[in-house]
Scaffold this active site. Structure first.
Site, PDB file in Angstrom:
ATOM      1  N   ILE A  13      32.394  34.764  47.617  1.00  0.00           N
ATOM      2  CA  ILE A  13      33.251  34.628  47.002  1.00  0.00           C
ATOM      3  C   ILE A  13      32.094  34.366  45.071  1.00  0.00           C
ATOM      4  CG2 ILE A  13      35.913  34.063  45.803  1.00  0.00           C
ATOM      5  CD1 ILE A  13      36.259  34.154  48.774  1.00  0.00           C
ATOM      6  N   ARG A  37      18.752  28.569  47.201  1.00  0.00           N
ATOM      7  CA  ARG A  37      19.515  29.502  46.443  1.00  0.00           C
ATOM      8  C   ARG A  37      20.160  29.721  45.212  1.00  0.00           C
ATOM      9  NH1 ARG A  37      23.325  31.083  51.733  1.00  0.00           N
ATOM     10  NH2 ARG A  37      23.474  33.156  50.551  1.00  0.00           N
ATOM     11  N   ASP A  59      26.058  17.963  46.817  1.00  0.00           N
ATOM     12  CA  ASP A  59      26.694  18.030  47.729  1.00  0.00           C
ATOM     13  C   ASP A  59      28.205  17.200  47.854  1.00  0.00           C
ATOM     14  OD1 ASP A  59      28.431  17.088  50.266  1.00  0.00           O
ATOM     15  OD2 ASP A  59      26.752  16.491  51.246  1.00  0.00           O
ATOM     16  N   SER A 137      41.900  28.465  46.483  1.00  0.00           N
ATOM     17  CA  SER A 137      42.852  28.434  48.212  1.00  0.00           C
ATOM     18  C   SER A 137      43.121  29.743  48.903  1.00  0.00           C
ATOM     19  CB  SER A 137      44.346  28.075  47.567  1.00  0.00           C
ATOM     20  OG  SER A 137      45.274  28.124  48.825  1.00  0.00           O
ATOM     21  N   TYR A 148      42.987  23.130  57.607  1.00  0.00           N
ATOM     22  CA  TYR A 148      42.168  24.178  56.674  1.00  0.00           C
ATOM     23  C   TYR A 148      42.944  24.398  55.846  1.00  0.00           C
ATOM     24  CZ  TYR A 148      40.144  28.565  54.660  1.00  0.00           C
ATOM     25  OH  TYR A 148      39.950  29.186  53.613  1.00  0.00           O
ATOM     26  N   LYS A 152      44.213  23.897  51.879  1.00  0.00           N
ATOM     27  CA  LYS A 152      45.093  24.941  50.902  1.00  0.00           C
ATOM     28  C   LYS A 152      45.938  24.850  49.799  1.00  0.00           C
ATOM     29  CE  LYS A 152      40.202  27.267  51.058  1.00  0.00           C
ATOM     30  NZ  LYS A 152      40.053  26.640  49.577  1.00  0.00           N
TER      31      LYS A 152
HETATM   32  N1  LIG Z   1      36.021  34.411  52.864  1.00  0.00           N
HETATM   33  C1  LIG Z   1      36.768  34.370  53.421  1.00  0.00           C
HETATM   34  O1  LIG Z   1      37.813  35.364  54.011  1.00  0.00           O
HETATM   35  C2  LIG Z   1      38.322  33.299  52.334  1.00  0.00           C
HETATM   36  C3  LIG Z   1      40.084  33.875  52.946  1.00  0.00           C
HETATM   37  C4  LIG Z   1      40.845  33.044  52.258  1.00  0.00           C
HETATM   38  C5  LIG Z   1      39.584  31.753  51.382  1.00  0.00           C
HETATM   39  N2  LIG Z   1      38.786  31.868  51.252  1.00  0.00           N
HETATM   40  C6  LIG Z   1      37.554  30.782  50.856  1.00  0.00           C
HETATM   41  O2  LIG Z   1      37.079  31.219  49.795  1.00  0.00           O
HETATM   42  C7  LIG Z   1      36.236  29.837  49.114  1.00  0.00           C
HETATM   43  C8  LIG Z   1      34.571  30.043  49.111  1.00  0.00           C
HETATM   44  O3  LIG Z   1      33.766  30.659  50.496  1.00  0.00           O
HETATM   45  P1  LIG Z   1      33.618  31.864  50.588  1.00  0.00           P
HETATM   46  O4  LIG Z   1      34.374  33.052  51.774  1.00  0.00           O
HETATM   47  O5  LIG Z   1      33.043  32.706  49.817  1.00  0.00           O
HETATM   48  O6  LIG Z   1      32.245  31.266  51.635  1.00  0.00           O
HETATM   49  P2  LIG Z   1      30.351  31.041  52.166  1.00  0.00           P
HETATM   50  O7  LIG Z   1      30.048  32.537  51.838  1.00  0.00           O
HETATM   51  O8  LIG Z   1      30.567  30.566  53.496  1.00  0.00           O
HETATM   52  O9  LIG Z   1      30.723  30.710  50.823  1.00  0.00           O
HETATM   53  C9  LIG Z   1      31.387  29.297  51.191  1.00  0.00           C
HETATM   54  C10 LIG Z   1      30.704  28.065  49.284  1.00  0.00           C
HETATM   55  O10 LIG Z   1      30.697  27.565  50.023  1.00  0.00           O
HETATM   56  C11 LIG Z   1      29.468  26.057  49.134  1.00  0.00           C
HETATM   57  N3  LIG Z   1      29.562  24.876  50.132  1.00  0.00           N
HETATM   58  C12 LIG Z   1      30.155  24.319  51.504  1.00  0.00           C
HETATM   59  N4  LIG Z   1      30.166  23.361  51.548  1.00  0.00           N
HETATM   60  C13 LIG Z   1      29.739  22.301  50.362  1.00  0.00           C
HETATM   61  C14 LIG Z   1      29.445  21.543  49.445  1.00  0.00           C
HETATM   62  N5  LIG Z   1      29.958  19.767  51.051  1.00  0.00           N
HETATM   63  N6  LIG Z   1      29.100  21.143  48.592  1.00  0.00           N
HETATM   64  C15 LIG Z   1      28.656  21.886  47.854  1.00  0.00           C
HETATM   65  N7  LIG Z   1      29.068  23.232  48.133  1.00  0.00           N
HETATM   66  C16 LIG Z   1      29.682  24.280  49.343  1.00  0.00           C
HETATM   67  C17 LIG Z   1      28.089  27.187  50.198  1.00  0.00           C
HETATM   68  O11 LIG Z   1      26.704  26.479  49.405  1.00  0.00           O
HETATM   69  P3  LIG Z   1      25.854  25.750  49.841  1.00  0.00           P
HETATM   70  O12 LIG Z   1      25.960  25.807  51.690  1.00  0.00           O
HETATM   71  O13 LIG Z   1      24.681  25.918  49.658  1.00  0.00           O
HETATM   72  O14 LIG Z   1      26.268  23.909  49.759  1.00  0.00           O
HETATM   73  C18 LIG Z   1      28.747  27.921  49.770  1.00  0.00           C
HETATM   74  O15 LIG Z   1      28.581  28.447  47.966  1.00  0.00           O
HETATM   75  C19 LIG Z   1      36.403  28.766  50.090  1.00  0.00           C
HETATM   76  O16 LIG Z   1      36.569  27.545  49.635  1.00  0.00           O
HETATM   77  C20 LIG Z   1      37.638  29.102  51.071  1.00  0.00           C
HETATM   78  O17 LIG Z   1      38.162  28.201  51.929  1.00  0.00           O
HETATM   79  C21 LIG Z   1      37.384  32.095  51.718  1.00  0.00           C
END
Ligand SMILES: NC(=O)c1ccc[n+]([C@@H]2O[C@H](COP(=O)([O-])OP(=O)(O)OC[C@H]3O[C@@H](n4cnc5c(N)ncnc54)[C@H](OP(=O)(O)O)[C@@H]3O)[C@@H](O)[C@H]2O)c1
Length: 259
Positions: A13, A37, A59, A137, A148, A152
């Site tokens: 996202i 990346r 981080d 969120s 989690y 949120k």
């Molecule tokens: N996908 C879903 O179904 C879903 C649903 C509801 C909410 N969300 C929320 O959407 C948001 C984005 O998630 P996504 O679905 O896009 O997941 P994703 O594809 O796994 O991406 C997660 C991102 O967070 C970064 N990240 C994780 N830990 C970090 C840290 N300690 N410091 C800095 N960056 C960090 C990762 O980058 P690096 O590994 O390079 O650090 C990556 O860029 C999250 O807050 C998630 O809770 C997702």
């Protein structure tokens, strides 16, 4: 032309937010741990959209790194006019089966960093009389599903609260509440999900549509953005059903002490 800072920009996202900001001509500051990346994303966005991309590898669980990001958010030159607090991850196991360090890490990334960066952004933006903060969120914020969803829930209520406090300042705050979205989230968290059944196909969202809908909601001044008709309906129900019913969906996953 504005400058947006996006955390968790290296994937999913967050990467999609960067793509859509750059496509409309905004410069982007990209934040995540994976510097390689982020550099690849910079080359892609600068080459395709002729915008400026700043790489800020950090981080968010590290206090010094978080401070560096907060300083960039509050910086006067090339000010950040849009902040997207997006970084996050899922925890697959139940509370007692998860090392407490992992639980705290989740709070550091999805609560502490959101508070620190919102504080840095809001102060600078209110002084300029304009800006937008988007806190990612989840639909899970309306559930009772471990640290989690508790984290949120914090993000949703925190965003509502700060939006009310900043009303009339020119600065908007929006909680984006996605449902299941195609990203790396579930794979990284080792969370097995059904993506192929007819019901799953109706539930899953694409990140590009999700971000487009969110940015339209921000433009419209909405404080809570729930993209997708299916999730508008689900969250509508979750907000009115009695809490015991909301809690009961986790009973099948309750912790069973080993004998
Ligand atoms: N996908 C879903 O179904 C879903 C649903 C509801 C909410 N969300 C929320 O959407 C948001 C984005 O998630 P996504 O679905 O896009 O997941 P994703 O594809 O796994 O991406 C997660 C991102 O967070 C970064 N990240 C994780 N830990 C970090 C840290 N300690 N410091 C800095 N960056 C960090 C990762 O980058 P690096 O590994 O390079 O650090 C990556 O860029 C999250 O807050 C998630 O809770 C997702």
């Amino acid at each position: 032309m504005k400058t947006a800072l996006v955390t968790g920009a290296s994937a999913g996202i967050g990467r999609e937010f960067c793509e859509q900001f750059a496509a409309r001509g905004d410069n982007v500051v990209v934040v995540a741990r994976n510097a390689e990346r982020l550099e690849e994303l910079k080359a892609h966005l600068e080459g395709r959209y002729k915008v400026d991309v700043e790489v800020l590898a950090a981080d968010l669980t590290d206090a010094g790194d978080l401070q560096r990001v907060a300083e960039r958010v509050a910086q006067r030159e090339n000010p950040v006019e849009i902040l997207v607090n997006n970084a996050g991850f899922g925890v697959k196991t139940s509370f007692l089966d998860t090392p407490v360090e992992k639980e705290v890490e989740a709070l550091d990334v999805m609560v502490k960093a959101v508070v620190v960066l919102t504080h840095a952004a809001a102060g600078a933006m209110v002084a300029r009389g304009r800006g937008a903060i988007i806190n990612v969120s989840s639909v899970a914020s309306f559930l009772a599903s471990g640290t989690y969803s508790a984290a949120k829930s914090y993000v949703t209520v925190f965003s509502e609260s700060i939006a009310a406090q900043l009303h009339g300042s020119g600065v908007s705050v929006t909680a984006l509440c996605p449902g299941f979205t195609h990203t790396e989230f579930h794979e990284r968290g080792g969370i097995s999900v059904d993506k192929s059944s007819p019901l799953a196909k109706r539930l899953w969202l694409d990140a590009d549509r999700l971000v487009r809908d969110c940015l339209a909601d921000v433009e419209a001044g909405r404080v809570i953005s729930v993209p997708g008709r299916q999730y508008k309906a689900i969250t509508g129900v979750l907000r009115v059903v009695p809490r015991p019913l909301v809690r009961s969906h986790r009973l099948s996953n309750r912790h069973r002490p080993s004998k």
